[in-house]
Structures are given as C-alpha cells and as structure tokens.
Design a protein around this motif. Structure first.
Motif, PDB file in Angstrom:
ATOM      1  N   GLY A 126       0.803  -1.229   0.000  1.00  9.31           N
ATOM      2  CA  GLY A 126       0.000   0.000   0.000  1.00  9.31           C
ATOM      3  C   GLY A 126       0.831   1.271   0.000  1.00  9.31           C
ATOM      4  O   GLY A 126       0.296   2.371  -0.133  1.00  9.31           O
ATOM      5  N   ALA A 127       2.147   1.152   0.154  1.00 11.68           N
ATOM      6  CA  ALA A 127       3.000   2.343   0.218  1.00 11.68           C
ATOM      7  C   ALA A 127       3.006   3.093  -1.115  1.00 11.68           C
ATOM      8  O   ALA A 127       2.742   2.512  -2.173  1.00 11.68           O
ATOM      9  N   ARG A 128       3.307   4.385  -1.050  1.00 17.12           N
ATOM     10  CA  ARG A 128       3.554   5.151  -2.263  1.00 17.12           C
ATOM     11  C   ARG A 128       5.020   4.977  -2.640  1.00 17.12           C
ATOM     12  O   ARG A 128       5.890   5.041  -1.754  1.00 17.12           O
ATOM     13  N   VAL A 129       5.283   4.747  -3.910  1.00 15.29           N
ATOM     14  CA  VAL A 129       6.669   4.520  -4.330  1.00 15.29           C
ATOM     15  C   VAL A 129       7.057   5.473  -5.456  1.00 15.29           C
ATOM     16  O   VAL A 129       6.215   5.871  -6.262  1.00 15.29           O
ATOM     17  N   PHE A 130       8.318   5.852  -5.469  1.00 15.46           N
ATOM     18  CA  PHE A 130       8.813   6.649  -6.592  1.00 15.46           C
ATOM     19  C   PHE A 130      10.088   6.013  -7.124  1.00 15.46           C
ATOM     20  O   PHE A 130      10.853   5.399  -6.385  1.00 15.46           O
ATOM     21  N   CYS A 131      10.263   6.154  -8.444  1.00 19.95           N
ATOM     22  CA  CYS A 131      11.398   5.515  -9.097  1.00 19.95           C
ATOM     23  C   CYS A 131      12.474   6.560  -9.394  1.00 19.95           C
ATOM     24  O   CYS A 131      12.193   7.638  -9.919  1.00 19.95           O
ATOM     25  N   ARG A 132      13.689   6.220  -9.039  1.00 20.12           N
ATOM     26  CA  ARG A 132      14.793   7.151  -9.276  1.00 20.12           C
ATOM     27  C   ARG A 132      15.414   6.881 -10.633  1.00 20.12           C
ATOM     28  O   ARG A 132      15.705   5.736 -10.967  1.00 20.12           O
ATOM     29  N   ILE A 133      15.604   7.958 -11.399  1.00 20.08           N
ATOM     30  CA  ILE A 133      16.243   7.813 -12.709  1.00 20.08           C
ATOM     31  C   ILE A 133      17.693   8.305 -12.649  1.00 20.08           C
ATOM     32  O   ILE A 133      18.048   9.112 -11.797  1.00 20.08           O
ATOM     33  N   LEU A 134      18.491   7.786 -13.567  1.00 14.97           N
ATOM     34  CA  LEU A 134      19.907   8.157 -13.640  1.00 14.97           C
ATOM     35  C   LEU A 134      20.061   9.609 -14.105  1.00 14.97           C
ATOM     36  O   LEU A 134      19.252  10.092 -14.896  1.00 14.97           O
ATOM     37  N   THR A 135      21.092  10.275 -13.632  1.00 19.08           N
ATOM     38  CA  THR A 135      21.468  11.580 -14.196  1.00 19.08           C
ATOM     39  C   THR A 135      22.972  11.535 -14.456  1.00 19.08           C
ATOM     40  O   THR A 135      23.659  10.636 -13.968  1.00 19.08           O
ATOM     41  N   SER A 136      23.457  12.517 -15.196  1.00 21.56           N
ATOM     42  CA  SER A 136      24.870  12.482 -15.584  1.00 21.56           C
ATOM     43  C   SER A 136      25.799  12.921 -14.454  1.00 21.56           C
ATOM     44  O   SER A 136      26.950  12.531 -14.389  1.00 21.56           O
ATOM     45  N   GLY A 137      25.293  13.757 -13.555  1.00 22.45           N
ATOM     46  CA  GLY A 137      26.156  14.283 -12.491  1.00 22.45           C
ATOM     47  C   GLY A 137      27.069  15.399 -12.977  1.00 22.45           C
ATOM     48  O   GLY A 137      27.878  15.923 -12.219  1.00 22.45           O
ATOM     49  N   GLU A 138      26.913  15.764 -14.254  1.00 25.30           N
ATOM     50  CA  GLU A 138      27.733  16.833 -14.821  1.00 25.30           C
ATOM     51  C   GLU A 138      27.538  18.139 -14.037  1.00 25.30           C
ATOM     52  O   GLU A 138      26.412  18.444 -13.630  1.00 25.30           O
ATOM     53  N   GLY A 139      28.614  18.873 -13.838  1.00 23.40           N
ATOM     54  CA  GLY A 139      28.486  20.161 -13.141  1.00 23.40           C
ATOM     55  C   GLY A 139      28.567  20.045 -11.630  1.00 23.40           C
ATOM     56  O   GLY A 139      28.581  21.040 -10.928  1.00 23.40           O
ATOM     57  N   ALA A 140      28.616  18.808 -11.111  1.00 24.57           N
ATOM     58  CA  ALA A 140      28.632  18.614  -9.656  1.00 24.57           C
ATOM     59  C   ALA A 140      30.057  18.339  -9.175  1.00 24.57           C
ATOM     60  O   ALA A 140      30.803  17.620  -9.825  1.00 24.57           O
ATOM     61  N   ASP A 141      30.396  18.913  -8.000  1.00 24.03           N
ATOM     62  CA  ASP A 141      31.717  18.652  -7.438  1.00 24.03           C
ATOM     63  C   ASP A 141      31.770  17.295  -6.732  1.00 24.03           C
ATOM     64  O   ASP A 141      32.836  16.772  -6.461  1.00 24.03           O
ATOM     65  N   VAL A 172       8.544  10.238  -9.692  1.00 18.76           N
ATOM     66  CA  VAL A 172       9.894  10.022 -10.212  1.00 18.76           C
ATOM     67  C   VAL A 172      10.850  10.890  -9.410  1.00 18.76           C
ATOM     68  O   VAL A 172      10.499  12.016  -9.035  1.00 18.76           O
ATOM     69  N   SER A 173      12.035  10.364  -9.157  1.00 22.78           N
ATOM     70  CA  SER A 173      13.047  11.178  -8.480  1.00 22.78           C
ATOM     71  C   SER A 173      14.363  11.137  -9.237  1.00 22.78           C
ATOM     72  O   SER A 173      14.600  10.248 -10.061  1.00 22.78           O
TER      73      SER A 173
END
Ligand SMILES: *Cc1c(COP(=O)(O)O)cnc(C)c1O
Length: 377
Positions: A126-141, A172-173
């Motif tokens: 019964g929980a609410r779920v969200f799916c995490r998608i990949l990102t490039s991480g570009e621009g991050a230290d 989505v996250s």
C-alpha cells in the motif's frame, strides 16, 4: 564565521578538533530554500547532519525528512517528526528495514530496480513509491555516478508494474549530483521525467510527484548561485516540461541546508619540510584530517576555506594533511592552498562551511582519535 560562533570559540575555548554549528544559519537556509521554491515540500536529507538539534529545529519549521536507514527514521521520530513527513529514499534497503519503516508509519519509498520494488511491495503493502532515474552528475563537485537510478525506459516499465504489485506508483526522483553549481542541470532530468509522466498517463496511470533531489550548494572557495537562482531555473523548467499541469514537487537539500552553518576549529600539530631546500613546500599537519570528518576532501573534491589567527600578512603555498598514520590522510596537495608564512605549531585554524558531511564521516577510533565533537548553538 558568524558572530555567534566566534563568540562561542572565544568564551569556551573548546578542545580541538571540534565542530560548532550556528542553528540560526540552518533556520535561515530553510527559509531561503522554502522562499526559492515555495510550492516544493522540503525533505531534509538527514545524512548531511543528523544532529537532534537540527532535526528538531526543522520539525518546528515544518520540514519533512529524507532518510536512508531505520536509525535515521528513528532519529526523525525522536525529534518530533510525524511518520507521514518521512521518506525512505535509499534505493538499497534490507527487507527487514522496509518492514520496520512500514510498521513505524513511513509510507513513501524509493526504488530503482524491479528487485527493490518487489521487496517494498511485499514488506510495505500500500506504500507510495517513486522511481529514481539516472542523471549524468555533470556540473557537480561530488557527483553520484551510476550507483543510483535506472534508465528512463526501465523506470516507466517499473512504475507501470507497481500498481499490480499493490503499491501506489507515485512519482519520479533524481539527484543531479551534490554541490551542483550549474542551475541548468535540473532541466534535462525534468524533460525526461515529464516524458515518463506522459507515457504513463496514456496507459492510465497518473503520477503525482517529482522529487527534485538535493544538489543545492554551499559556498566553499568559489562563489555559487543563490537559492533564488536555483528556484527560478527549476520553476522555469517545470513550466517548460509540464505546462499548466504541474506535479507536486519535493526537494531534498542536505548540504545546502547545513553546510555553511558549521565551522571546525583545529590545531596545527606540526609544520615541516621534506628537505633542506628553501623552496620545498611546507607541510602543515592539523589535528583533523580525512578520518576525523573531512572525508569529502577525497580527490580534493570539496575545497573548504581555511582561515587562521595570523591572516593578513604574507602567505605561502602549503600541503595540508591530517594527523593519522594513513598516507591517504592528506587533505590538499594539488589545490593551491596558501597559509601565513608566520603560522606556528600550536596555532588554531578554522575550517569554514563544514556543517554538512563531517560529523558522521569521522572514524570511531582510528589511531585512537575520538570522533569529531560537535556543539549546536
Ligand atoms: C545525499 C542525498 C541528498 C542530499 O544531497 P545534497 O547534495 O547534500 O543536497 C538528497 N537526496 C538523496 C536521495 C540523497 O542520497
């Protein structure tokens, strides 16, 4: 360094190394982030600094909490957060921990694989779920790599499957990478997310929520954009990709909530050279290093500003290292750090913007050194 922290050091002369966090700065950060994205609910990423004082302050301000383990969930509950303000955002959870979180009343869970989705469905029905998608991480230290998230196509399939498994496909996250200095990095992820929303809508599944993750920076050596600038860029992207059907949004600031609120006070243990040559760079060894809480100096990724009591005169380039017997315990060797020529053994130095990702990264007893002491004022 705030006046309050400076006064604390002057009046209490605490033993070093120690961290002092000004809670007024945390409150101010919360208000700024809230003001920058007024429609987004804030889920503080507890791992950045799970101190009870910080959690209680944020509970009072109305914050929600993103957690990664049962002890983090329990810390939020102990600080007064109701379970419905807590998400279990780690995509890698033991079945027994999912069951425990569910029993404690947590109802919002992250996943990025069918295996994890099935675990949640079984142990938190019964929980609410969200799916995490990949990102490039570009621009991050401090990018988060491919460890978390899945390809958008897989996210779509898994969210479609979720309803059949007895959980609620909620959203989505993504996380654009920590210390993300490019306000434009949310745009591509939001475009991908909007496409997933549309695809699912066509198949009769309405997603509700976009989790915009963390990534909001702290000012270290370099200037960073303001919360307002992040908010404006993200709001424009949301409108561009979702039109007038804006989803619920949440943000999960960790570093941006507490980083600039803390100062570490440390003592110079040794200043020395490796040869008789005058041009040999001096080594400055502090009583805190990578194992005392400054783990984010790994690859010199996070460059903390360091100030001393002798600033203002001539400086020279130095190598800065920690006190332990591990050769990895060098903080800065490639980065151009300069300290006063007349810096002395026994002087104290202040390492600024160390409120996030320090106390919890300090080793328990490596070389007999105690974990980083912290004061919340
Ligand atoms: C660590 C983490 C955050 C916080 O990231 P910051 O860059 O510190 O803001 C947010 N969300 C998740 C899922 C995390 O793991």
């Amino acid at each position: 360094m705030t006046e309050k922290i400076a006064r604390f050091f002057a009046e209490n002369r605490p033993a070093t190394p120690c961290l002092v966090v000004d809670l007024d700065v945390v409150a101010d950060n919360y208000d700024r982030l809230h003001g920058a994205l007024p429609d987004a609910r804030i889920f503080y990423a507890v791992k950045a600094n799970p101190a009870h004082e910080i959690l209680s302050l944020l509970v009072e301000r109305g914050s929600c909490f993103d957690t990664a383990s049962v002890p983090e969930i329990e810390a939020c509950l102990a600080a007064g957060a109701p379970a419905d303000r807590i998400s279990f955002g780690n995509t890698i959870k033991k079945a027994s921990d999912i069951a425990r979180a569910h029993a404690l009343g947590v109802g919002l869970f992250a996943f990025d694989s069918v295996e994890e989705l099935e675990k949640i469905a079984e142990h938190a029905p019964g929980a609410r779920v969200f799916c995490r998608i990949l990102t490039s991480g570009e621009g991050a230290d401090w990018p988060l790599s491919r460890k978390f998230g899945c390809e958008p196509e897989m996210a779509r399939d898994l969210l479609l499957r979720a309803a059949g498994l007895g959980v609620v496909p909620y959203g989505v996250s993504f996380h654009v990478g920590s210390q993300q200095r490019d306000v434009g990095q949310w745009d591509l992820a939001l475009s991908t997310t909007a496409a997933i929303f549309r695809d699912l809508e066509e198949k009769g599944v309405t997603l509700r929520m976009v989790n915009l993750g963390g990534g909001f920076p702290t000012r270290y050596l370099k200037d960073v954009p303001t919360s307002q600038e992040y908010g404006a860029a993200i709001a424009a992207s949301l409108r561009r990709h979702f039109g007038n059907r804006l989803p619920e949004t949440i943000i999960e600031p960790g570093r941006g909530m507490v980083g600039n609120a803390g100062v570490i006070r440390s003592e110079v243990v040794l200043i020395s050279r490796k040869s008789n040559r005058e041009d040999d760079r001096r080594w400055v060894y502090l009583d805190i290093g990578k194992f005392g809480g400054l783990a984010e100096t790994m690859d010199e990724a996070i460059k903390y500003p360091i100030v001393t009591e002798r600033d203002g005169g001539a400086t020279e380039p130095v190598i800065i290292a920690g006190p332990t017997c591990d050769s990895a315990d060098v903080l800065y060797e490639k980065t151009d750090y300069r300290l006063p020529v007349d810096l002395k053994i026994g002087d104290t130095v202040s390492i600024l913007a160390t409120g996030a990702y320090t106390t919890t990264y300090s080793a328990v007893n490596f070389n007999g050194f105690a974990p980083l002491r912290a004061y919340y004022i």
